[in-house]
Every structure is written in C-alpha cells, then in structure tokens.
Design an enzyme around this catalytic site. Structure first.
Site, PDB file in Angstrom:
ATOM      1  N   LYS A 116       0.812  -1.215   0.000  1.00  0.00           N
ATOM      2  CA  LYS A 116       0.000   0.000   0.000  1.00  0.00           C
ATOM      3  C   LYS A 116       0.849   1.269   0.000  1.00  0.00           C
ATOM      4  O   LYS A 116       0.493   2.252  -0.652  1.00  0.00           O
ATOM      5  CB  LYS A 116      -0.928   0.008   1.210  1.00  0.00           C
ATOM      6  CG  LYS A 116      -2.027  -1.063   1.182  1.00  0.00           C
ATOM      7  CD  LYS A 116      -2.967  -0.872   2.389  1.00  0.00           C
ATOM      8  CE  LYS A 116      -3.669  -2.135   2.814  1.00  0.00           C
ATOM      9  NZ  LYS A 116      -4.692  -2.628   1.929  1.00  0.00           N
ATOM     10  N   GLU A 200      -2.599   6.878   8.116  1.00  0.00           N
ATOM     11  CA  GLU A 200      -3.578   7.695   7.412  1.00  0.00           C
ATOM     12  C   GLU A 200      -4.441   8.438   8.409  1.00  0.00           C
ATOM     13  O   GLU A 200      -4.679   7.958   9.522  1.00  0.00           O
ATOM     14  CB  GLU A 200      -4.512   6.806   6.559  1.00  0.00           C
ATOM     15  CG  GLU A 200      -3.843   6.282   5.311  1.00  0.00           C
ATOM     16  CD  GLU A 200      -4.743   5.388   4.476  1.00  0.00           C
ATOM     17  OE1 GLU A 200      -5.917   5.157   4.870  1.00  0.00           O
ATOM     18  OE2 GLU A 200      -4.281   4.918   3.431  1.00  0.00           O
ATOM     19  N   HIS A 235     -14.006  -4.105   9.011  1.00  0.00           N
ATOM     20  CA  HIS A 235     -13.343  -3.715   7.753  1.00  0.00           C
ATOM     21  C   HIS A 235     -13.525  -4.735   6.642  1.00  0.00           C
ATOM     22  O   HIS A 235     -12.767  -4.752   5.672  1.00  0.00           O
ATOM     23  CB  HIS A 235     -11.854  -3.431   7.969  1.00  0.00           C
ATOM     24  CG  HIS A 235     -11.594  -2.391   9.017  1.00  0.00           C
ATOM     25  ND1 HIS A 235     -12.090  -1.119   8.930  1.00  0.00           N
ATOM     26  CD2 HIS A 235     -10.908  -2.446  10.187  1.00  0.00           C
ATOM     27  CE1 HIS A 235     -11.722  -0.430   9.998  1.00  0.00           C
ATOM     28  NE2 HIS A 235     -11.009  -1.214  10.780  1.00  0.00           N
ATOM     29  N   ARG A 296      -7.098  -7.814  -9.310  1.00  0.00           N
ATOM     30  CA  ARG A 296      -7.763  -9.105  -9.535  1.00  0.00           C
ATOM     31  C   ARG A 296      -9.248  -8.860  -9.737  1.00  0.00           C
ATOM     32  O   ARG A 296      -9.715  -7.725  -9.641  1.00  0.00           O
ATOM     33  CB  ARG A 296      -7.576  -9.988  -8.296  1.00  0.00           C
ATOM     34  CG  ARG A 296      -8.042  -9.262  -7.029  1.00  0.00           C
ATOM     35  CD  ARG A 296      -8.067 -10.144  -5.826  1.00  0.00           C
ATOM     36  NE  ARG A 296      -8.136  -9.406  -4.589  1.00  0.00           N
ATOM     37  CZ  ARG A 296      -9.230  -8.983  -3.991  1.00  0.00           C
ATOM     38  NH1 ARG A 296     -10.412  -9.201  -4.543  1.00  0.00           N
ATOM     39  NH2 ARG A 296      -9.185  -8.329  -2.852  1.00  0.00           N
TER      40      ARG A 296
HETATM   41  P1  ADP Z   1     -12.981  -7.995  -2.178  1.00  0.00           P
HETATM   42  O1  ADP Z   1     -12.920  -6.535  -2.223  1.00  0.00           O
HETATM   43  O2  ADP Z   1     -12.779  -8.698  -3.450  1.00  0.00           O
HETATM   44  O3  ADP Z   1     -14.156  -8.409  -1.460  1.00  0.00           O
HETATM   45  P2  ADP Z   1     -11.610  -8.942   0.107  1.00  0.00           P
HETATM   46  O4  ADP Z   1     -10.746  -7.975   0.839  1.00  0.00           O
HETATM   47  O5  ADP Z   1     -12.891  -9.312   0.711  1.00  0.00           O
HETATM   48  O6  ADP Z   1     -11.737  -8.361  -1.335  1.00  0.00           O
HETATM   49  O7  ADP Z   1     -10.769 -10.240  -0.200  1.00  0.00           O
HETATM   50  C1  ADP Z   1     -11.206 -11.263  -1.055  1.00  0.00           C
HETATM   51  C2  ADP Z   1     -10.702 -12.569  -0.550  1.00  0.00           C
HETATM   52  O8  ADP Z   1      -9.301 -12.587  -0.487  1.00  0.00           O
HETATM   53  C3  ADP Z   1     -11.192 -12.903   0.826  1.00  0.00           C
HETATM   54  O9  ADP Z   1     -11.387 -14.275   0.868  1.00  0.00           O
HETATM   55  C4  ADP Z   1     -10.050 -12.446   1.709  1.00  0.00           C
HETATM   56  O10 ADP Z   1     -10.055 -13.203   2.894  1.00  0.00           O
HETATM   57  C5  ADP Z   1      -8.868 -12.765   0.831  1.00  0.00           C
HETATM   58  N1  ADP Z   1      -7.740 -11.850   0.983  1.00  0.00           N
HETATM   59  C6  ADP Z   1      -7.597 -10.615   0.458  1.00  0.00           C
HETATM   60  N2  ADP Z   1      -6.397 -10.105   0.734  1.00  0.00           N
HETATM   61  C7  ADP Z   1      -5.750 -11.021   1.460  1.00  0.00           C
HETATM   62  C8  ADP Z   1      -4.448 -11.094   2.051  1.00  0.00           C
HETATM   63  N3  ADP Z   1      -3.561 -10.117   1.924  1.00  0.00           N
HETATM   64  N4  ADP Z   1      -4.136 -12.193   2.740  1.00  0.00           N
HETATM   65  C9  ADP Z   1      -5.012 -13.197   2.857  1.00  0.00           C
HETATM   66  N5  ADP Z   1      -6.234 -13.193   2.314  1.00  0.00           N
HETATM   67  C10 ADP Z   1      -6.606 -12.128   1.624  1.00  0.00           C
HETATM   68  P1  ADP Z   2      -7.722  -4.051   2.905  1.00  0.00           P
HETATM   69  O1  ADP Z   2      -6.514  -4.259   2.069  1.00  0.00           O
HETATM   70  O2  ADP Z   2      -7.715  -4.851   4.137  1.00  0.00           O
HETATM   71  O3  ADP Z   2      -8.973  -4.140   2.085  1.00  0.00           O
HETATM   72  P2  ADP Z   2      -8.135  -1.147   2.872  1.00  0.00           P
HETATM   73  O4  ADP Z   2      -7.036  -0.141   2.882  1.00  0.00           O
HETATM   74  O5  ADP Z   2      -8.825  -1.354   1.573  1.00  0.00           O
HETATM   75  O6  ADP Z   2      -7.575  -2.526   3.408  1.00  0.00           O
HETATM   76  O7  ADP Z   2      -9.189  -0.733   3.989  1.00  0.00           O
HETATM   77  C1  ADP Z   2     -10.236  -1.605   4.382  1.00  0.00           C
HETATM   78  C2  ADP Z   2     -11.369  -0.823   5.032  1.00  0.00           C
HETATM   79  O8  ADP Z   2     -10.915  -0.093   6.179  1.00  0.00           O
HETATM   80  C3  ADP Z   2     -11.993   0.224   4.148  1.00  0.00           C
HETATM   81  O9  ADP Z   2     -12.969  -0.320   3.292  1.00  0.00           O
HETATM   82  C4  ADP Z   2     -12.569   1.187   5.163  1.00  0.00           C
HETATM   83  O10 ADP Z   2     -13.767   0.693   5.704  1.00  0.00           O
HETATM   84  C5  ADP Z   2     -11.559   1.158   6.279  1.00  0.00           C
HETATM   85  N1  ADP Z   2     -10.562   2.246   6.110  1.00  0.00           N
HETATM   86  C6  ADP Z   2      -9.445   2.185   5.371  1.00  0.00           C
HETATM   87  N2  ADP Z   2      -8.760   3.351   5.413  1.00  0.00           N
HETATM   88  C7  ADP Z   2      -9.463   4.180   6.205  1.00  0.00           C
HETATM   89  C8  ADP Z   2      -9.269   5.521   6.672  1.00  0.00           C
HETATM   90  N3  ADP Z   2      -8.196   6.247   6.323  1.00  0.00           N
HETATM   91  N4  ADP Z   2     -10.202   6.054   7.493  1.00  0.00           N
HETATM   92  C9  ADP Z   2     -11.280   5.335   7.881  1.00  0.00           C
HETATM   93  N5  ADP Z   2     -11.516   4.063   7.489  1.00  0.00           N
HETATM   94  C10 ADP Z   2     -10.623   3.472   6.670  1.00  0.00           C
HETATM   95 MG    MG Z   3      -9.460  -2.997   0.480  1.00  0.00          MG
END
Ligand code: ADP
Ligand code: ADP
Ligand code: MG
Length: 589
Positions: A116, A200, A235, A296
């Site tokens: 990230k 952030e 989240h 993806r």
């Molecule tokens: P989407 O936005 O497609 O819903 P998710 O964050 O829900 O993405 O992730 C999709 C799938 O991939 C879920 O089964 C989640 O548990 C898995 N996943 C995503 N990122 C990771 C990671 N860095 N490590 C392990 N599992 C992950």
């Molecule tokens: P992941 O890789 O686990 O999906 P993200 O960076 O996409 O991580 O963040 C997952 C979720 O966490 C977001 O969908 C949002 O709900 C929350 N989130 C992420 N960044 C922020 C932020 N700066 N402030 C508040 N909520 C956040």
């Molecule tokens: Mg995300």
C-alpha cells in the site's frame, strides 16, 4: 490462444470462472485439497487434480504444484480467482516463465500495487488524490509518532502488506500511538511476513466506493462504474451495491477518471479495482481519496455485471488472449440498481464467529447461477453464485463465505425489496449463517434510506443483532402443525381431546397444549396466548393460521428439531416431544 484453463481456486469463484469458460467452449481443470475432494468446483470442471492437504498453505497456495498440474493436464492458461495466489506477483511471473498465460495483470502491475505504501507514492506522482497520511520508507517509531501528530488524531495505522481487512488499528490520541504501532507491526509480521506500516488520517463516517477498471494490451483502459461497499463489519464487506447511492454524474466521472489514471500509471491489463475512501461533507458533497488497488477480480464483481449486462470473466479471458476490450468508454451504460449480500457460515451474534458443519438443507429462491448463457443478467433479477450443494460440508479450513446473493431492480427500492424477499427464501439448516442478520441490515432505516457509511452496522446494532423474527406462539403453532401433518402421513394419528407438547425455543423450555374441539377444530395454547389453530399443506410449505396471523412456512425436520422458515424469518423449535396428560400444564381458562 488457449483452449484449456486451470482454475487455481475453490468455492464459488472457481465455479463462477468455470461457468464462463464452459460458455466460451473452453476446457477447465480444477485443483483441490483433501477437504475439497467432493466439492462442487471439482464437479463443475472437466478435469481435476489433487494438489495437497486441506490447509491452504499445503494446497491452494503451493504454486509449484499448481503449475505442475497445468502442465500435466495440458492447460495453457491459469485463472487465479481472488484471494490465494491472485495477487502474488511471483506466481504470475512463474506462470509466464512456464509458458502459461496468467489471466490477470502483468506481474509488474501486481507488484506496483502490492504494497500500500509504495502504491500510494506512485499514485501521488500520477495525481490521484490520497488520504492525508505518511507512506514513507522510514519506520522509526518516533518519526511515525511525529507524522501521526502532524496528520492529526485520530489516525489509522495500516500494514503496508495488509489485505482482507486485517492489520489495521485506529488510534485516538498520541499517548496510545506507540503501543498500537507495536501491536500492528506484530500482527503484520505474523500475517503478512512484513511489518512495514503507513499512517492515514482516520476518516470519520466514511463511505467505501470503488471503481471497476479494465485494461487491455492495446493501451485501452475503461471504468465500468463504481460499487458502494460501505456496509462492513471489521473492515470486511457485507453488502455491496452499484451504482453508489447519491453519487452525482460529475463525481462518477471524476472518480472513474482518477481510477483509470491509477490503472494507467501501472500499465494495467485485465480486471482491477481502485478503492477510494469517501469523506462526506454534508449536502451531498464528498471528497474521495485513493486507498488501494486490488489487482484481480473482486468478490463483488456481480453487481457490476448486473448493471452493465457484461460478463467480466469473459472480458478477462478475451483480454488475456490479446483481444481489445469489447467496448469503449462511451459505449458503456448502467441500467437499474444491483445489490449483493455475502452469505457466510458464521454467527453474527457471537462476533461473527465462523461456523462449520454440514449443509443439511440448502434451498434457494428461483434464480440463475452465475451468468445465464448469452443473455443479460437483467432477465432474471436474482442470481446466486455459490460453490456448494445441499449435503456439502463447510470446512473450517477456508473463508466462511458460502455464496453470494445478487439482486437487480429498476430502482434501488425495488432491488432492496427483492433482496429481502430472496434472503427470506434462503433456507439453510445445519450450521449458523448470517442470512437473518443480513435481512435486518437490509431493512434497517440507515440502509433503506441510503444513509451509508462504514459504521452503519455499529450504528444499527440495536436493530440488527439478537433479534427474534418469529415469536414463540407462531413458531410453536407451525411446529405443532407440522408434527400433526407428519403423524397423518404415517397413520399414527392419536386420538384424545387434549395433548401436550414440550420443547425448547430461544434457549428456554416451553409447552403447548392442543385441544380437539367437538366440531373437530383445534385450539392451541402456548406462550400466554390461546386460539384456533388451522393449517393445510400448500405445496412444500404449510399455510398456518393462529392467533390472528397467517403465514406460509417451510419446515425441515431433523430428529426432534423443527427448523421453521417464514417470510418474516427463521425460527427453531428443538427437543419437541409429546408429553403425557399428567405433565401438561393447562392454560388458564
Ligand atoms: P474484495 O474486495 O474482493 O471483497 P476482500 O478484501 O474481501 O476483497 O478479499 C477477497 C478474498 O481474499 C477474501 O477471501 C479475503 O479473505 C482474501 N484476501 C484478500 N487479501 C488477502 C491477504 N492479503 N491475505 C489473505 N487473504 C486475503
Ligand atoms: P484491505 O486491504 O484490508 O482491504 P483497505 O485499505 O482497503 O484494506 O481498507 C479496508 C477498510 O478499512 C476500508 O474499506 C474502510 O472501511 C476502512 N478504512 C481504510 N482506510 C481508512 C481511513 N483512512 N479512514 C477510515 N476508514 C478506513
Ligand atoms: Mg481494500
């Protein structure tokens, strides 16, 4: 050009990819672990290769074995699905080196967006708006604390390598920062093998709005509009919809352009999602900031398919074959509104504790599975993507999601009503699911009025947790009616003018007394109410009238338990038995 695809995944996404491959007359190869030997995705593919033991790191994450399986079966391309190896640049690279087409972006794009912090540096240079924060390489705790203070509390510490909602910590004040940082680093090291973090600004009441992008090898890149995924727990997404309620056309265009700029900055090819966090400033004003790019296909891609009428897996395959994108930006249109609900084996009332077990009953509303061949999704407004069949085992080894219910309507209101009704027709027995919880979320004031933000579930907690959709009297009336019908069928009808039943409901003991009146009618007394009970079989359901209410119920009997499903929701009567006259507690006259 390839004719045979290996699908390096399991569950609903493996079945989803297989459905499109079949429609495109491509052969498919499944891979499976011990736990999945009899899984639906194995049956859905033309061939299958066993790749190891049940834990993912001994099977679905063993990419050498997956590449071997492709070679052994003559597959020329690999679709990674989501999760597992889908965002692993070493795997994408290894596929290419083995002469296999990786159905996804180039390894360089996965790598550029994989961390990230590095992705944010790149986006900054591409002019994509970022959440105020720190994403530098220097990880000195004192420096991080100074940066957090500069950004202003509350802040969010995020694992740079994080994903799936893990490795994040909100910090309210400077005094708590160093301890939270250490905890976050430990968690990140354990989960992702990398303890680098970024910081952030913690956006208050944010919305999560993401843009589906698609690129090809000819330099085209388009936006397939947005999805609102604000309804989350821990989240993680729970409900996703498209288009995002209240988003103006101007905002949609700006976000689409920013997402395309983000994708272009890494020479993106294939399906990708640019996630934005949206700060609401009142009067419909919003600021959007880049959060991350998922390189993806996304879990929630069906809502985009529903509003565009397109098959995104088909687009992925065509792009991987070197074709140009089938449509250009100006040819893309949205129609109506779509919502997806993730159906998970879990217990929402116990902090979403994952559940495992056998799907003794798995009945769904009338729907299409994946995409109907050759016609837009709109022709059937309910779609279910799932990787299970009745009788299947839900194992504790993998994600708790058993499927997705996707509905489409001309308006959000119509889609919402369809979703509630369709959820009511999901009958699952054998393990805990979030189906009833989802219905409460869908019906909540906040969701139905599009008052969306990531704290919606928390705000609505009084209305969505620990609810009882069917009260004791009606649940008991349905269970007793069902028991009487079963007796009739087995010719065991017992005579006698008063009969007592004991059972458990909602964790407590309860009793019901049934009286046969002189005219043959029935009277039931239970839970402080007493009245005429009337019922009749209606197809596979029973039509029950009791206590001034009428309902159409489906009942599934497992031993002494009656699982009751009504349009309002589900209930369970357990340990139902007839008790002798002496044990009957007569109701007050
Ligand atoms: P989407 O936005 O497609 O819903 P998710 O964050 O829900 O993405 O992730 C999709 C799938 O991939 C879920 O089964 C989640 O548990 C898995 N996943 C995503 N990122 C990771 C990671 N860095 N490590 C392990 N599992 C992950
Ligand atoms: P992941 O890789 O686990 O999906 P993200 O960076 O996409 O991580 O963040 C997952 C979720 O966490 C977001 O969908 C949002 O709900 C929350 N989130 C992420 N960044 C922020 C932020 N700066 N402030 C508040 N909520 C956040
Ligand atoms: Mg995300």
């Amino acid at each position: 050009m390839f004719q045979k695809i290996l699908i390096a995944n399991r569950g609903e996404i493996a079945c989803r990819v297989a459905a499109t491959a079949r429609r495109m007359s491509l052969r498919t190869v499944a891979v499976y672990s011990d736990a999945d030997a009899h899984a639906r995705h194995v049956a859905d593919c033309d061939e299958a290769v066993h790749i190891g033991a049940s834990p993912a790191r001994e099977s679905y994450l063993c990419w050498e074995r997956i590449i071997e399986a492709a070679k052994a079966t003559g597959a020329q391309a690999i679709h990674p699905g989501y999760g597992f190896l889908s965002e692993n640049e070493a795997f994408a690279q290894a596929c290419t080196e083995a002469g296999l087409v990786f159905i996804g972006p180039p390894a360089s794009a996965i790598q550029a967006m994989g961390l990230k912090a590095a992705a944010k540096q790149l986006m900054e240079r591409a002019g994509v708006p970022l959440v105020p924060g720190y994403h530098g390489a220097d990880q000195d705790p004192e420096l991080l604390l100074r940066e957090a203070t500069r950004i202003g509390f509350p802040v969010l510490i995020k694992a740079s390598a994080g994903g799936g909602g893990r490795g994040m910590r909100a910090v309210d004040k400077a005094e708590d920062f160093l301890a939270a940082l250490a905890a976050c680093q430990r968690e990140a090291k354990g989960a992702f093998g990398d303890d680098a973090v970024l910081i952030e600004k913690y956006v208050q009441r944010p919305r999560h709005i993401e843009v589906q992008v698609f690129g090809d090898v000819h330099g085209h890149c388009v936006s397939l509009f947005e999805r609102d995924c604000s309804v989350q727990r821990r989240h993680q997404k729970v409900l996703e919809e498209a288009p995002a309620p209240g988003l103006s056309d101007a905002m949609r265009r700006r976000m689409g352009e920013a997402a395309v700029a983000a994708a272009r900055a890494v020479n993106y090819v294939g399906a990708g999602t640019v996630e934005f966090i949206v700060e609401q400033r009142g009067q419909g004003e919003m600021d959007f900031f880049f959060m991350e790019m998922n390189t993806r296909l996304q879990v929630e891609h069906p809502v985009t398919e529903a509003i565009t009428g397109l098959d995104l897996v088909e687009w992925q395959i065509r792009v991987a074959r070197g074709e140009a994108l089938p449509l250009q930006q100006h040819q893309l249109r949205m129609h109506g509104h779509a919502i997806e609900a993730r159906i998970c084996a879990e217990n929402p009332d116990k902090n979403f504790l994952p559940a495992a077990g056998t799907l003794q009953v798995y009945r769904t509303p009338p729907c299409v599975a994946f995409l109907p061949p050759g016609e837009p999704v709109r022709s059937q407004p309910i779609r279910i993507d799932s990787g299970v069949r009745e009788g299947d085992q839900i194992s504790p080894f993998y994600d708790s999601m058993i499927g997705k219910l996707i509905v489409h309507g001309d308006t959000r209101e119509q889609a919402l009503a369809r979703l509630d009704e369709a959820l009511g027709q999901m009958h699952i027995v054998g393990l805990n699911t979030n189906v009833q919880f989802l219905r409460y979320v869908v019906r909540s004031d906040a969701f139905s009025q599009s008052d969306l933000d990531t704290a919606l579930i928390q705000r609505e907690k009084a209305a969505v947790f620990k609810q009882e959709p069917v009260g004791l009297p009606m649940a008991a009336a349905i269970a007793v009616a069902q028991a009487l019908l079963e007796e009739e069928r087995s010719h065991e009808a017992q005579n006698g003018d008063t009969r007592g039943f004991a059972f458990e409901f909602g964790g407590a003991h309860a009793q019901a007394t049934l009286t046969v009146l002189r005219d043959g009618g029935l009277r039931l007394a239970v839970g402080g109410t007493s009245g005429a009970l009337e019922f009749q079989q209606a197809g596979d359901a029973i039509d029950v009238r009791f206590n001034g209410e009428r309902t159409l119920a489906h009942v599934y009997t497992a031993g002494t338990t009656r699982h009751v499903f009504t349009p309002r929701g589900a209930a369970r009567i357990t340990a139902l038995e007839e008790v002798s006259e002496g044990e009957v507690v007569h109701p007050h006259p």
